[in-house]
Design an enzyme around this catalytic site. Structure first.
Site, short mmCIF file in Angstrom:
data_model
loop_
_atom_site.label_atom_id
_atom_site.label_comp_id
_atom_site.label_asym_id
_atom_site.label_seq_id
_atom_site.Cartn_x
_atom_site.Cartn_y
_atom_site.Cartn_z
N GLY A 230 0.80 -1.23 0.00
CA GLY A 230 0.00 0.00 0.00
C GLY A 230 0.83 1.27 0.00
O GLY A 230 0.68 2.12 0.89
N ALA A 231 1.68 1.42 -1.04
CA ALA A 231 2.67 2.50 -0.97
C ALA A 231 2.41 3.69 -1.91
O ALA A 231 3.26 4.57 -2.00
CB ALA A 231 4.07 1.94 -1.24
N ARG B 293 0.47 6.20 -1.59
CA ARG B 293 0.20 7.50 -0.94
C ARG B 293 0.50 7.39 0.56
O ARG B 293 0.80 6.31 1.08
CB ARG B 293 -1.25 7.90 -1.18
CG ARG B 293 -2.25 6.93 -0.57
CD ARG B 293 -3.67 7.34 -0.85
NE ARG B 293 -4.52 7.06 0.30
CZ ARG B 293 -5.82 7.25 0.33
NH1 ARG B 293 -6.44 7.72 -0.74
NH2 ARG B 293 -6.52 7.00 1.41
N ASP C 235 -3.89 -7.23 -3.65
CA ASP C 235 -4.72 -6.99 -2.47
C ASP C 235 -4.12 -7.78 -1.31
O ASP C 235 -4.16 -9.01 -1.29
CB ASP C 235 -6.15 -7.45 -2.77
CG ASP C 235 -7.08 -7.25 -1.58
OD1 ASP C 235 -6.60 -6.99 -0.47
OD2 ASP C 235 -8.31 -7.37 -1.78
N ASN D 287 2.17 -2.15 5.56
CA ASN D 287 1.63 -0.80 5.79
C ASN D 287 0.15 -0.68 5.42
O ASN D 287 -0.56 0.15 5.97
CB ASN D 287 2.46 0.20 4.96
CG ASN D 287 1.77 1.55 4.85
OD1 ASN D 287 1.76 2.33 5.80
ND2 ASN D 287 1.15 1.82 3.71
N SER E 89 -0.97 1.17 15.26
CA SER E 89 -1.48 2.51 15.58
C SER E 89 -1.51 2.66 17.10
O SER E 89 -1.70 1.66 17.82
CB SER E 89 -2.89 2.67 15.04
OG SER E 89 -3.51 3.82 15.59
N TYR F 113 -11.07 -1.08 14.04
CA TYR F 113 -9.70 -0.64 13.72
C TYR F 113 -8.75 -0.93 14.89
O TYR F 113 -7.66 -1.48 14.71
CB TYR F 113 -9.74 0.86 13.40
CG TYR F 113 -8.44 1.47 12.95
CD1 TYR F 113 -7.96 1.26 11.66
CD2 TYR F 113 -7.69 2.28 13.81
CE1 TYR F 113 -6.76 1.84 11.24
CE2 TYR F 113 -6.50 2.87 13.40
CZ TYR F 113 -6.04 2.65 12.12
OH TYR F 113 -4.87 3.21 11.70
N LYS G 126 -5.49 -3.38 14.99
CA LYS G 126 -4.15 -2.85 15.26
C LYS G 126 -3.54 -3.47 16.52
O LYS G 126 -2.32 -3.63 16.62
CB LYS G 126 -4.20 -1.32 15.36
CG LYS G 126 -4.58 -0.63 14.03
CD LYS G 126 -3.58 -0.95 12.93
CE LYS G 126 -3.79 -0.16 11.66
NZ LYS G 126 -2.82 -0.49 10.61
P1 NAD Z 1 -3.79 5.93 3.40
O1 NAD Z 1 -5.25 5.61 3.34
O2 NAD Z 1 -3.33 7.23 2.89
O3 NAD Z 1 -2.94 4.77 2.73
C1 NAD Z 1 -3.25 3.42 2.90
C2 NAD Z 1 -2.72 2.67 1.70
O4 NAD Z 1 -3.08 1.28 1.84
C3 NAD Z 1 -3.34 3.15 0.38
O5 NAD Z 1 -2.31 3.30 -0.57
C4 NAD Z 1 -4.28 2.02 -0.01
O6 NAD Z 1 -4.44 1.85 -1.40
C5 NAD Z 1 -3.56 0.83 0.59
N1 NAD Z 1 -4.47 -0.31 0.79
C6 NAD Z 1 -5.68 -0.29 1.37
N2 NAD Z 1 -6.21 -1.53 1.36
C7 NAD Z 1 -5.30 -2.33 0.74
C8 NAD Z 1 -5.24 -3.71 0.43
N3 NAD Z 1 -6.26 -4.52 0.71
N4 NAD Z 1 -4.16 -4.19 -0.19
C9 NAD Z 1 -3.13 -3.39 -0.51
N5 NAD Z 1 -3.12 -2.08 -0.24
C10 NAD Z 1 -4.18 -1.56 0.39
O7 NAD Z 1 -3.41 5.75 4.93
P2 NAD Z 1 -2.09 6.15 5.77
O8 NAD Z 1 -2.50 7.20 6.72
O9 NAD Z 1 -0.93 6.35 4.90
O10 NAD Z 1 -1.92 4.81 6.62
C11 NAD Z 1 -0.93 3.83 6.37
C12 NAD Z 1 -0.91 2.86 7.55
O11 NAD Z 1 -0.65 3.59 8.76
C13 NAD Z 1 -2.24 2.14 7.76
O12 NAD Z 1 -2.01 0.82 8.19
C14 NAD Z 1 -2.88 2.94 8.88
O13 NAD Z 1 -3.81 2.20 9.62
C15 NAD Z 1 -1.65 3.32 9.70
N6 NAD Z 1 -1.84 4.47 10.57
C16 NAD Z 1 -2.13 5.72 10.07
C17 NAD Z 1 -2.28 6.77 10.94
C18 NAD Z 1 -2.58 8.17 10.47
O14 NAD Z 1 -2.81 9.04 11.33
N7 NAD Z 1 -2.57 8.45 9.19
C19 NAD Z 1 -2.16 6.58 12.31
C20 NAD Z 1 -1.88 5.31 12.79
C21 NAD Z 1 -1.70 4.26 11.90
#
Ligand code: NAD
Length: 249
Positions: A13-14, A16, A64, A92, A144, A157, A161
């Site tokens: 999931g890289a 974005r 996926d 990720n 998280s 969620y 996590k």
């Molecule tokens: P984001 O939504 O910007 O990015 C998530 C990425 O995961 C996207 O590129 C999406 O296409 C991909 N994805 C989703 N489902 C998928 C699947 N089934 N297979 C492959 N790819 C998949 O979110 P983010 O904020 O960059 O979060 C990244 C990670 O960090 C996540 O695990 C999220 O739970 C965790 N996180 C984020 C935050 C925050 O504040 N942003 C805080 C704690 C944890």
């Protein structure tokens, strides 16, 4: 000094947010990378080109992470692209489907568990054999602070996590004797597309409540991921590192 020079990495999931930040940091530090995307081929191609501009090899593969068979197939392809070695796996990929328990559907509970937690099982199973053969590997799972502390409106969620933490600690115990490390990063409030959905007032309250008085950036998380992926952390396994500006102390 390039901390990942000569190493290979797979990142889910890289295209974005945090995943993209990690891919850029790894490329900057000399890793050859396979990363996955789910829908936007255009964004994936753009990132592939951007990563190559650091002088490394980069391959975008649609996969996926919540699908067991796709994860196994991905690692087969990744091994082919990365000359048979995977030094680092970063799980990720993640989603939110927030609601109070009263309104949370079974479907939303299941989907969050599949994408956030089952994906980690799928991917770890897929790389295990390779890392065992290498007698070396670093797995970094993105959890998280919500998985440590809980959060109203995020039972699905938070459960996924928290599960990621239990899974990672168990893998650290199982595979430590083979020099395979498994650690967790627990980000706090990181400003990405995932958090853009939040109401502006909520966001400013969050920022105010954080001791460092700001939301985190993908680079803040990427820097710690780099440390855990690299040989700077060869004696660190089974740990949860909170990257949260002091939100959780
Ligand atoms: P984001 O939504 O910007 O990015 C998530 C990425 O995961 C996207 O590129 C999406 O296409 C991909 N994805 C989703 N489902 C998928 C699947 N089934 N297979 C492959 N790819 C998949 O979110 P983010 O904020 O960059 O979060 C990244 C990670 O960090 C996540 O695990 C999220 O739970 C965790 N996180 C984020 C935050 C925050 O504040 N942003 C805080 C704690 C944890």
């Amino acid at each position: 000094m390039k901390l990942l020079s000569g190493k290979t990495a797979v990142i889910t999931g890289a295209t974005r947010g945090i995943g993209k930040g990690i891919a850029e940091k790894f490329a900057e530090n000399g890793a050859n990378i396979v990363f996955t995307y789910l829908s936007s081929e255009e964004k994936a191609k753009a990132l592939e080109d951007h990563l190559k501009s650091y002088g490394v090899e980069a391959f975008a593969i649609r996969s996926d992470a919540s699908d067991f068979e796709q994860a196994q197939e991905l690692i087969k392809v990744a091994l082919d692209k990365l000359n048979g070695r995977i030094d680092v796996l970063v799980n990720n990929a993640g989603i939110t489907k927030d609601n109070l328990l009263m309104r949370m559907s079974e479907e939303d509970y299941d989907r969050v568990m599949e994408v956030n937690l089952k994906s980690i099982f799928n991917m770890t199973k897929a790389v295990q054999r390779t890392m065992l053969k290498q007698r070396q590997g670093s797995i970094v799972n993105i959890s998280s602070v919500v998985g440590v502390k809980g959060n109203a409106g995020q039972a699905n969620y938070a459960a996924s996590k928290a599960g990621a933490i239990g899974f990672s600690k168990s893998i650290a115990l199982e595979l430590g004797s083979r020099n395979i490390r498994c650690n967790v990063i627990a980000p706090g409030f990181i400003e990405t597309e995932m958090t853009e959905k939040l109401n502006a007032d909520v966001v400013s309250q969050w920022r105010e409540s954080i001791p460092l008085k700001r939301g985190g950036t993908p680079e803040d998380v990427a820097n710690v991921t780099l440390f855990l992926a690299s040989d700077l952390s060869t004696y660190v396994t089974g740990q949860v590192v909170n990257v949260c500006g002091g939100m959780l102390t």
